[in-house]
Design a protein around this motif. Sequence first.
Motif, short mmCIF file in Angstrom:
data_model
loop_
_atom_site.label_atom_id
_atom_site.label_comp_id
_atom_site.label_asym_id
_atom_site.label_seq_id
_atom_site.Cartn_x
_atom_site.Cartn_y
_atom_site.Cartn_z
N ILE A 1 2.79 5.22 -14.47
CA ILE A 1 1.45 5.34 -13.91
C ILE A 1 1.48 5.12 -12.40
O ILE A 1 0.94 5.89 -11.63
N LEU A 2 2.15 4.03 -11.98
CA LEU A 2 2.12 3.66 -10.57
C LEU A 2 2.88 4.62 -9.67
O LEU A 2 2.51 4.78 -8.50
N LYS A 3 3.92 5.25 -10.16
CA LYS A 3 4.64 6.16 -9.27
C LYS A 3 3.75 7.35 -8.88
O LYS A 3 3.82 7.82 -7.75
N THR A 4 2.87 7.78 -9.77
CA THR A 4 1.92 8.84 -9.44
C THR A 4 0.89 8.34 -8.43
O THR A 4 0.57 9.03 -7.48
N VAL A 5 0.40 7.13 -8.65
CA VAL A 5 -0.60 6.56 -7.75
C VAL A 5 -0.01 6.35 -6.36
O VAL A 5 -0.60 6.76 -5.36
N PHE A 6 1.16 5.70 -6.26
CA PHE A 6 1.77 5.44 -4.96
C PHE A 6 2.17 6.74 -4.26
O PHE A 6 2.08 6.82 -3.03
N ALA A 7 2.60 7.73 -5.01
CA ALA A 7 3.00 9.00 -4.39
C ALA A 7 1.81 9.69 -3.73
O ALA A 7 2.00 10.47 -2.79
N LYS A 8 0.61 9.42 -4.19
CA LYS A 8 -0.60 9.99 -3.58
C LYS A 8 -0.85 9.41 -2.19
O LYS A 8 -1.45 10.05 -1.34
N TYR A 9 -0.44 8.17 -1.96
CA TYR A 9 -0.74 7.48 -0.71
C TYR A 9 0.45 7.38 0.23
O TYR A 9 0.28 7.14 1.41
N ALA B 1 6.50 -3.19 -8.60
CA ALA B 1 5.25 -3.68 -9.19
C ALA B 1 5.33 -3.72 -10.71
O ALA B 1 4.90 -4.69 -11.35
N ALA B 2 5.90 -2.68 -11.31
CA ALA B 2 6.03 -2.64 -12.77
C ALA B 2 6.97 -3.73 -13.27
O ALA B 2 6.69 -4.40 -14.27
#
Length: 196
Positions: free
Chosen positions: A130-138, A152-153
């Motif tokens: 989940i977080l790799k998609t979120v962080f890749a956006k920013y 983080a995970a």
Amino acid sequence: KLTKLQINSCIKNYINNCNEYYLSAMLSRKDLFELWILFFCAFPMKCLAVDYRYFVAGGACAAYSHGITTPIDVIKTKMQANPKEFNKGLIDAASKIVKQDGPRVLLGGLGPTVFGYGVEGAAKFGIYEILKTVFAKYIDDQSLAFILASTAAGAAAAVILCPAESVRIKVVTDTNYSNESFISGLAKIIKEDGFF
């Protein structure tokens, strides 16, 4: 209607400047409202589309891999808890432990191990995906985004694992806990030592 380019520009500038007045000067109230709706409602739902396969696969693999190594973990834990008695290596320690307590002792803490690492593995791999998609956006640097997501995970998973690991260690090293299950052992630890 805001374009994707406008949305990305606004979010990057907001993150860089950390100033909501920057956005309000750049956009009308209607556009600003639309941006916040997209940012807090639509964007997370799109980014956080959860694929449960990662949780299931991570949990199953971690539970299995740690469960089958429980005898080695029991020996290692006993060696660490009593280094004077078990000071001649793994094989010697294993034979002494089996002679003293029987072969069943090698499965001590199997329940907390399988449960704890199952939940830990599910959290680690599921949260990472989940977080790799979120962080890749920013973050433009994909490697950095993935490193931050894995950090983080891993941190979240480690916090989740701590109670099960505490019970496992008590079951292996403390005779007062040798017949405790994960739930009863955790309740006993909280009663005796407190929550923190």
